[in-house]
Design a protein around this motif. Structure first.
Motif, PDB file in Angstrom:
ATOM      1  N   SER A   1       0.824  -1.206   0.000  1.00  0.00           N
ATOM      2  CA  SER A   1       0.000   0.000   0.000  1.00  0.00           C
ATOM      3  C   SER A   1       0.861   1.260   0.000  1.00  0.00           C
ATOM      4  O   SER A   1       0.503   2.265  -0.607  1.00  0.00           O
ATOM      5  N   LEU A   2       2.001   1.182   0.657  1.00  0.00           N
ATOM      6  CA  LEU A   2       2.876   2.361   0.698  1.00  0.00           C
ATOM      7  C   LEU A   2       3.425   2.695  -0.692  1.00  0.00           C
ATOM      8  O   LEU A   2       3.344   3.832  -1.143  1.00  0.00           O
ATOM      9  N   THR A   3       3.949   1.701  -1.383  1.00  0.00           N
ATOM     10  CA  THR A   3       4.561   2.005  -2.692  1.00  0.00           C
ATOM     11  C   THR A   3       3.503   2.402  -3.718  1.00  0.00           C
ATOM     12  O   THR A   3       3.764   3.229  -4.584  1.00  0.00           O
ATOM     13  N   MET A   4       2.319   1.807  -3.613  1.00  0.00           N
ATOM     14  CA  MET A   4       1.250   2.194  -4.554  1.00  0.00           C
ATOM     15  C   MET A   4       0.815   3.633  -4.285  1.00  0.00           C
ATOM     16  O   MET A   4       0.568   4.408  -5.217  1.00  0.00           O
ATOM     17  N   ALA A   5       0.735   4.000  -3.006  1.00  0.00           N
ATOM     18  CA  ALA A   5       0.373   5.379  -2.667  1.00  0.00           C
ATOM     19  C   ALA A   5       1.441   6.351  -3.164  1.00  0.00           C
ATOM     20  O   ALA A   5       1.120   7.443  -3.642  1.00  0.00           O
ATOM     21  N   VAL A   6       2.709   5.936  -3.085  1.00  0.00           N
ATOM     22  CA  VAL A   6       3.787   6.785  -3.608  1.00  0.00           C
ATOM     23  C   VAL A   6       3.545   7.064  -5.095  1.00  0.00           C
ATOM     24  O   VAL A   6       3.677   8.204  -5.563  1.00  0.00           O
ATOM     25  N   GLU A   7       3.168   6.029  -5.836  1.00  0.00           N
ATOM     26  CA  GLU A   7       2.900   6.209  -7.278  1.00  0.00           C
ATOM     27  C   GLU A   7       1.784   7.240  -7.493  1.00  0.00           C
ATOM     28  O   GLU A   7       1.872   8.108  -8.358  1.00  0.00           O
ATOM     29  N   ALA A   8       0.729   7.117  -6.694  1.00  0.00           N
ATOM     30  CA  ALA A   8      -0.403   8.032  -6.845  1.00  0.00           C
ATOM     31  C   ALA A   8       0.008   9.458  -6.472  1.00  0.00           C
ATOM     32  O   ALA A   8      -0.355  10.417  -7.160  1.00  0.00           O
ATOM     33  N   VAL A   9       0.779   9.592  -5.397  1.00  0.00           N
ATOM     34  CA  VAL A   9       1.228  10.923  -4.958  1.00  0.00           C
ATOM     35  C   VAL A   9       2.106  11.563  -6.036  1.00  0.00           C
ATOM     36  O   VAL A   9       1.937  12.728  -6.395  1.00  0.00           O
ATOM     37  N   LEU A  10       3.067  10.798  -6.573  1.00  0.00           N
ATOM     38  CA  LEU A  10       3.968  11.347  -7.586  1.00  0.00           C
ATOM     39  C   LEU A  10       3.178  11.781  -8.811  1.00  0.00           C
ATOM     40  O   LEU A  10       3.439  12.822  -9.416  1.00  0.00           O
ATOM     41  N   ASN A  11       2.186  10.975  -9.163  1.00  0.00           N
ATOM     42  CA  ASN A  11       1.320  11.303 -10.291  1.00  0.00           C
ATOM     43  C   ASN A  11       0.534  12.584  -9.996  1.00  0.00           C
ATOM     44  O   ASN A  11       0.376  13.452 -10.858  1.00  0.00           O
ATOM     45  N   CYS A  12       0.089  12.723  -8.761  1.00  0.00           N
ATOM     46  CA  CYS A  12      -0.735  13.868  -8.354  1.00  0.00           C
ATOM     47  C   CYS A  12       0.056  15.176  -8.307  1.00  0.00           C
ATOM     48  O   CYS A  12      -0.404  16.209  -8.772  1.00  0.00           O
ATOM     49  N   VAL A  13       1.272  15.124  -7.748  1.00  0.00           N
ATOM     50  CA  VAL A  13       2.026  16.378  -7.584  1.00  0.00           C
ATOM     51  C   VAL A  13       2.893  16.701  -8.796  1.00  0.00           C
ATOM     52  O   VAL A  13       3.489  17.774  -8.859  1.00  0.00           O
ATOM     53  N   ASP A  14       2.930  15.792  -9.769  1.00  0.00           N
ATOM     54  CA  ASP A  14       3.689  16.034 -10.990  1.00  0.00           C
ATOM     55  C   ASP A  14       3.176  17.320 -11.642  1.00  0.00           C
ATOM     56  O   ASP A  14       1.992  17.442 -11.933  1.00  0.00           O
ATOM     57  N   GLY A  15       4.073  18.263 -11.881  1.00  0.00           N
ATOM     58  CA  GLY A  15       3.667  19.512 -12.518  1.00  0.00           C
ATOM     59  C   GLY A  15       3.159  20.546 -11.526  1.00  0.00           C
ATOM     60  O   GLY A  15       2.954  21.697 -11.880  1.00  0.00           O
ATOM     61  N   GLU A  16       2.915  20.159 -10.289  1.00  0.00           N
ATOM     62  CA  GLU A  16       2.479  21.126  -9.270  1.00  0.00           C
ATOM     63  C   GLU A  16       3.715  21.687  -8.568  1.00  0.00           C
ATOM     64  O   GLU A  16       4.810  21.146  -8.680  1.00  0.00           O
ATOM     65  N   ASP A  17       3.508  22.754  -7.824  1.00  0.00           N
ATOM     66  CA  ASP A  17       4.589  23.355  -7.051  1.00  0.00           C
ATOM     67  C   ASP A  17       4.802  22.509  -5.791  1.00  0.00           C
ATOM     68  O   ASP A  17       4.090  22.663  -4.798  1.00  0.00           O
ATOM     69  N   SER A  18       5.763  21.582  -5.842  1.00  0.00           N
ATOM     70  CA  SER A  18       5.897  20.655  -4.717  1.00  0.00           C
ATOM     71  C   SER A  18       6.432  21.363  -3.467  1.00  0.00           C
ATOM     72  O   SER A  18       6.219  20.927  -2.349  1.00  0.00           O
TER      73      SER A  18
END
Lengths: 471, 393
Positions: A43-60
């Motif tokens: 669940s942790l690594t899958m959430a990492v994928e979703a987070v990276l996808n979500c913040v991609d292009g945003e002001d991190s």
């Protein structure tokens, strides 16, 4: 107005056809496929994928919080959202918090983010939810459940959908549960569960929020209902007066399964992907009560940067060839003894986290050479401590050379070993490749980095980066 | 900088039978090799003034010279344990040579051994402990398979052409090994057998990999001017090169994966000391580190025997066969002796020693006067090259 600024979904590429489960046990198949976390995912690594996808292009830099919700967190005691914030290369000055123990934890975290932003305490809070639940082998749950993750960024400007209202009901009912001793999900008699748990609570929350907002079913463009199976949501929606053909979001049970705590957010993302400005979306989750939300889609939805959609993710799949492989992936059957020599060390992992978790390399300020892991003395010009850290984990690369290794062990041999040349200054990384068909690996193949679980030596989880074919 | 050339001579060597020595402990193998060397040198154990021991197994790390002192009952002499990846056996001899060359000792012994078959694991082990995740599941076959994949790619060899070239090397070494009574594997193989063998780490198959064997080998050395006191045909050290790289190839920027600088650098050092300008013409035989067949292929190029990218042509022409222009791995190499790590460098030197003395039996070459032994270890990250001759000057 507070709302959703960005989103990211993650469905693992591995799928198991439910007929393989049923034929292994001689039971009836519910049909379709379920998503399966690969052997190196949780669940942790899958959430990492979703987070990276979500913040991609945003002001991190501007991210003020990260909330993680799951009923299958790899840790009972340790903050997974802090690991994720590090892996996503976010600032240390953020509020991280883990939510758990309930199928409603995904929307609990979502509502908490809403309130944190509304109150002015935090802005730009990433909410991610992932689950990887286990049904007893041979049970219908085993077929119905799926694995995956979702993330949304909640903030107060440039939102693609405003969150108009949130409404919750609480109700104690031991209908679906796992105790601290349980590996597999338990439940009481299904007719009682459906009537007195799911339907009753969902109705209460939905009716409550509709009434408070003065809305009737025709005002809602899309109803997003969590659903334990492929049918229950239909009766519920019909009972509430919605047209089940046009107004209700498909719960994706037949293609990926019930994603547990992540189900509500992944279905919300599905709805947002098809939404038009002005659409009102009703979202409701269930778990000892219910959380309901009304969202209104804004004009900014048109400007959403091209992202991998839930639909695309469903289409991108690798079928498991046998059911026992699924059991092996989830560590439910003992495999032959491994001979890998490892030296687990929490202190080593801690002091190397800028490269091992953040995925940074070093770029020499004198000669420009980029190296991984971080090198204090430059390989090329030998200058000492004259480097800046550069992020490599978000860069693509190409396979420079590779081997398909049958000696290296692992859950699914052969192990694909690669040397990757990064697009960032030609840095070289020794990577295991995952999510791939070994026979398709080639010199020059484009790859990207993916964060995976490696092992549990020392009694804690050791995570690191691998590469995978560009998706 | 002075050269080591003609300062040190080998006056006795021993080598135990290599193989799956289930019925022998390290001490048995050390005794077998050491007493052969004493007899060969015509000395008594009490004549030994200092000893160097090479071994890499985790079991012996941190235990100094005990593994040597106990079986041979050395009393009160200095013993130094050294390790340097797969060059460990060479490293024991190299360091003993420095001590003898400077005049500190007249007679020193270098011993290398490894007992791989007591670990319960058929290979050399997987991964290593440098970092909990960085090198997880790295294996020796995969590191060298990286070379094969890239070499085939760079020089336009199809997998079939590449694998056939490698198979020819395996066939050659097995043929040589069939003539050595101390080899682990003493059976010839066919090209078809090599090509059809199961894959270990693509593109390398079973016969592309050396075995994992137990073994021990020993050299007794003295200063060159004392050598003729012990025997008429001592073998002289002409050059010793050792090179270590400074970053694991897997992460080294721009690393080419079709050759190893450590071999080039170590051989350059040794050639310079030995006065060798054209190694292909001036060396009569070489015993090199064929841990995998692809390693032997690129060693031909790294040692300057074949031009870059042209080793295949020499393999096809039989250049390195026993009856070829420059025989390589005349004893069957690691392919037939396996790779008991600490012993290998000394086992290679044993073959050259015998060949240069004209005592190599069925494998004996005509007029062999100068030989080279080469080890390559790590990821790879270290190489040692030793050049020997049967006369001074």
């Amino acid at each position: 107005m507070v709302g959703i600024k960005s989103y990211g979904a993650y469905i693992p590429v591995v799928r198991l056809h439910r007929d393989l489960i049923s034929s292994a046990w001689g039971t009836r198949s519910i049909g379709g496929e379920r998503s399966v976390a690969n052997y190196d995912q949780d669940s942790l690594t899958m959430a990492v994928e979703a987070v990276l996808n979500c913040v991609d292009g945003e002001d991190s830099e501007g991210v003020g919080g990260l909330f993680f919700a799951s009923t299958t967190s790899p840790y009972k005691e340790k903050c997974c959202s802090s690991i994720m914030a590090t892996v996503a290369d976010l600032s240390k000055e953020i509020w991280t918090s883990d939510f758990g123990n309930s199928l409603r934890s995904g929307t609990s975290a979502f509502r908490s983010a809403l309130n944190a932003v509304k109150s002015g305490d935090r802005n730009n809070v990433v909410v991610t939810s992932a689950d990887c639940r286990l049904g007893n082998p041979r049970s219908v749950d085993e077929q119905t459940f799926g694995d995956g993750a979702a993330a949304v960024l909640v903030g107060d400007s440039d939102v693609i959908a405003t969150i108009e209202d949130a409404y919750s009901v609480s109700d104690d009912i031991t209908d679906v549960w796992r105790t601290d001793q349980d590996t597999f999900v338990r439940s009481w008699e299904d007719r009682w569960v459906l009537t007195n748990g799911y339907t009753k609570n969902m109705k209460a929350a939905i009716s409550g929020i509709m009434k408070r907002q003065g809305l009737t079913p025709k005002d809602i463009a899309k109803v997003v209902l969590c659903s334990p199976d492929a049918r229950s949501y239909v009766g519920l929606a019909r009972g509430l007066g919605f047209d089940t053909k046009t107004q209700v979001q498909d719960p994706l049970i037949s293609t990926i399964g019930n994603l547990g705590a992540a189900q509500s957010l992944i279905l919300l993302i599905s709805a947002l992907e098809e939404a038009k400005p002005g659409d009102k979306i009703l979202l409701a989750s269930y778990g000892d009560g219910s959380d309901a939300f009304i969202l209104q889609v804004t004009d900014a939805i048109e400007g959403v940067k091209e992202k991998r959609s839930v639909k695309d993710s469903i289409g991108l799949k690798m079928m498991l060839s046998t059911y026992p492989k699924y059991l092996a992936f989830r560590d439910l059957v003992p495999l032959p003894q491994e001979f890998i020599k490892l030296f687990p060390s929490a202190s080593v992992m801690w002091r190397t986290q800028n490269w091992s978790l953040r995925g940074h390399g070093s770029k020499c300020k004198k000669c420009g050479l980029v190296s991984f892991p971080i090198q204090r003395v430059c390989f090329n010009c030998q200058s000492r401590d004259e480097y800046e850290e550069v992020r490599l984990s978000d860069k693509k690369g190409k396979v420079y050379t590779y081997s398909l290794d049958s000696l290296a062990g692992g859950v699914e041999p052969p192990t694909v070993q690669t040397i990757v040349e990064s697009e960032e200054g030609g840095a070289r990384l020794y990577c295991l490749m995952t999510d791939c068909n070994p026979e398709e690996v080639k010199v020059g193949m484009p790859v990207e980095m993916t964060f995976r679980r490696f092992h549990r030596e020392g009694g804690f989880y050791n995570y690191f980066w691998k590469c995978r074919p560009v998706r | 900088m002075e050269s080591i050339r003609d300062k040190v001579a080998i006056i006795g060597m021993g080598c135990c039978k290599f193989g799956e020595n289930w019925d022998k402990g390290p001490e048995d193998m050390i005794i077998e090799a050491a007493y052969e060397a004493y007899e060969d040198a015509g000395i008594e154990p009490k004549d030994i003034q200092a000893a160097w021991l090479g071994t890499v197994s985790a079991h012996w790390i941190g235990m100094g010279g005990l593994a040597l002192a106990e079986p041979l009952k050395f009393q009160g002499i200095p013993i130094t344990r050294v390790e340097n990846w797969c060059a460990t056996g060479h490293e024991a001899l190299r360091n003993a040579s420095f001590a003898v060359a400077c005049g500190m000792y007249d007679i020193a012994i270098a011993v290398g051994f490894e007992k791989l078959k007591d670990t319960g694991f058929p290979g050399l082990g997987v991964g290593r402990g440098m970092h909990p995740t960085l090198e997880m599941r790295r294996t020796a076959p995969s590191s060298f398979a990286f070379v094969a994949t890239r070499y085939f790619h760079k020089y336009g060899l199809s997998p079939e052409q590449g694998k056939e070239t490698l198979a020819k090397i395996a066939v050659k070494n097995h043929k040589n090994g069939s003539m050595h009574p101390k080899a682990h594997f003493q059976r010839e193989i066919t090209l078809e057998q090599a090509l059809k063998a199961p894959i270990i780490a693509w593109p390398l198959g079973l016969f592309d990999c050396c075995g994992n064997s137990d073994g021990a080998a020993v050299a007794i050395i003295t200063r060159a001017e004392l050598a003729k006191k012990y025997r008429d045909d001592p073998i002289y050290i002409k050059g010793m090169g050792l090179s270590q790289n400074n970053m694991m190839p897997h992460f080294q920027p721009h690393f080419d994966w079709t050759g190893f600088d450590v071999t080039k650098n170590a051989s350059r050092q040794a050639y310079e000391q030995a006065g060798i300008k054209d190694p292909r013409k001036e060396i009569d035989l070489a015993v090199v580190h064929d841990c995998f067949t692809i390693t032997e292929l690129i060693i031909y190029e790294d040692l300057g025997f074949s031009p870059k990218g042209k080793a295949k042509e020499d393999v096809d022409a039989g250049t390195f066969a026993l009856d070829g222009e420059l025989p390589v791995n005349t004893d069957g190499g690691l392919k037939c002796f396996g790779h008991p790590v600490g012993a290998s460098g000394l086992r290679m030197s044993y073959e050259i020693y015998k060949q240069l003395q004209g005592k190599a039996g069925k494998r004996q070459l005509k007029n062999a006067e100068r030989g080279l032994a080469h080890t390559l270890g790590g990821h790879p990250s270290v190489s040692c090259v030793m050049v020997y001759g049967n006369s001074t000057g």
